[in-house]
Design an enzyme around this catalytic site. Structure first.
Site, short mmCIF file in Angstrom:
data_model
loop_
_atom_site.label_atom_id
_atom_site.label_comp_id
_atom_site.label_asym_id
_atom_site.label_seq_id
_atom_site.Cartn_x
_atom_site.Cartn_y
_atom_site.Cartn_z
N VAL B 102 2.77 6.13 7.57
CA VAL B 102 4.12 6.73 7.52
C VAL B 102 4.67 6.31 6.11
O VAL B 102 4.37 5.46 5.42
CB VAL B 102 4.81 6.01 8.66
CG1 VAL B 102 6.49 6.14 8.49
CG2 VAL B 102 4.62 6.36 9.92
N CYS B 103 5.31 7.38 5.68
CA CYS B 103 6.07 7.02 4.53
C CYS B 103 5.10 7.10 3.27
O CYS B 103 4.27 7.68 3.46
CB CYS B 103 7.15 6.00 4.42
SG CYS B 103 8.61 6.28 3.33
N THR B 104 5.35 6.38 2.35
CA THR B 104 4.40 6.28 1.39
C THR B 104 3.32 5.46 1.40
O THR B 104 2.39 5.31 0.57
CB THR B 104 5.24 5.54 -0.05
OG1 THR B 104 5.57 4.42 0.37
CG2 THR B 104 6.29 6.59 -0.57
#
Lengths: 236, 236
Positions: B102-104
């Protein structure tokens, strides 16, 4: 926006960690915010997910909160008659700008007498029980009544915290934070509300929750602990 | 549904805690699920919010994952050339049913060579950088490409985890969990996507993120660490 915004959250064994961590993520990114997690001591506290979060302060040492916040979870119902916890909530609430909860955290606020006569919400499955402790249950995702702000079940904490951020710091701050948290939800199913779920399943879950929790809620109501008034910070 | 579902999440200093705690709440409530949080040792790890989460296991001792999961945050970019972390990810990915972020967190998977030629997503502000590490950036909230499942920024983790739950355990399991987590979002603003935000603000944030992170991403790409192949569990 430059004065500190002090958030004090209650962290306790068996809390539903997303009730806490969703709002905590929003609060932590507000300008000038300082978020404390308070419990009896600063040893790691086991959440409902098994793993632990470390408190940053204790019930006794927590700074006076601008925002007092109580998450929910099964652990809530073990604390409804806990004098240390109830005294902490009353002491903090006396000086707080906002007195808030997500999910069944509202049962703890109510047990402390802090929702008497207030409109409030909680997880949908527990909502009918909330009236036992003097609150007026409302089936909405976020309920604001004067300075009491309560969120519904678990994931509502993100909506709750953004609503509170907008009230306290303005729409522009909340809107920018929503962008940075990429809060543009796309639930895979239309299944997150009892209004759209199978009525038989909803009834069965409500019945199981009532059986598991009604006794402790009624015991707390009978004990009358929520009518005790304690002195706020600085009073003797 | 009765065989255990072993989720192993990477926990690291400076992770955006909601990237981890949102999906962890979903995973922990799946039938038979066991969620581990792995880091170098089991001392508390400071999240982006200041307070700490306690790992349940180490990179060396983590059980083989069915679901390997990597959250994001600023801390991601300190680990892009970390041989211990990259070796852990490759070893786990070799045997996992699902390799996810998730995300970076997708930058760490990519740095380990695990997104070469895969469609993947990340936080909108970092999305243009993801191609530097061999992935094909896609501006969607949840991207599934073969057994790689990636989510966009922070709050997308809840959508991501429910999509993954549906793929692995079926729609009925995911739908029921969505009801129990009361995931019926009501964002206060239409502001969670760069598509609806002020274009000048979006460009300014993308530029600041590029300046802060491009150097480390390009250094990791130049180091060529993502082309190293290590043996999976059990191989010698």
């Amino acid at each position: 926006m430059t004065s500190p915004l002090r958030v004090v959250a209650l962290l306790f064994p068996g809390c539903t960690q997303l009730d806490l961590t969703g709002p905590a993520q929003v609060f932590a990114r507000l300008p000038g915010a300082q978020v404390d997690l308070a419990w009896r001591d600063t040893e790691p506290v086991a959440t409902d997910c098994g793993w632990s979060i470390v408190p940053t302060t204790t019930l006794a040492d927590a700074p006076p909160a601008d925002v007092l916040f109580v998450p929910g979870g099964d652990g809530t119902f073990d604390l409804l008659e806990d004098e240390d916890v109830l005294a902490f909530l009353r002491r903090q609430a006396a000086g707080a700008r906002w007195v808030t909860s997500v999910c069944t955290g509202s049962f703890l606020l109510a047990a402390a007498g802090l929702l008497d006569g207030y409109r409030a919400t909680t997880h949908w499955a527990s909502l009918p029980l909330l009236a036992e402790l003097g609150a007026e249950p409302v089936a909405e995702r976020v309920v604001v009544d004067r300075n009491r702000v309560t969120g519904a079940g678990v994931t509502s904490g993100i909506d709750f915290a953004l609503v509170l951020a907008a009230r306290d710091l303005g729409d522009d701050v909340a809107r920018r934070l929503q962008l940075m948290l990429e809060y543009d939800p796309r639930p895979p199913f239309d299944a997150g509300s009892p209004a759209t779920a199978d009525p038989a399943e909803v009834a069965a879950i409500r019945s199981a929750v009532r059986e598991a929790r009604l006794g402790r809620v009624q015991a707390a109501a009978a004990a009358g602990t929520r009518r005790v008034v304690v002195a706020p910070f600085g009073a003797t």
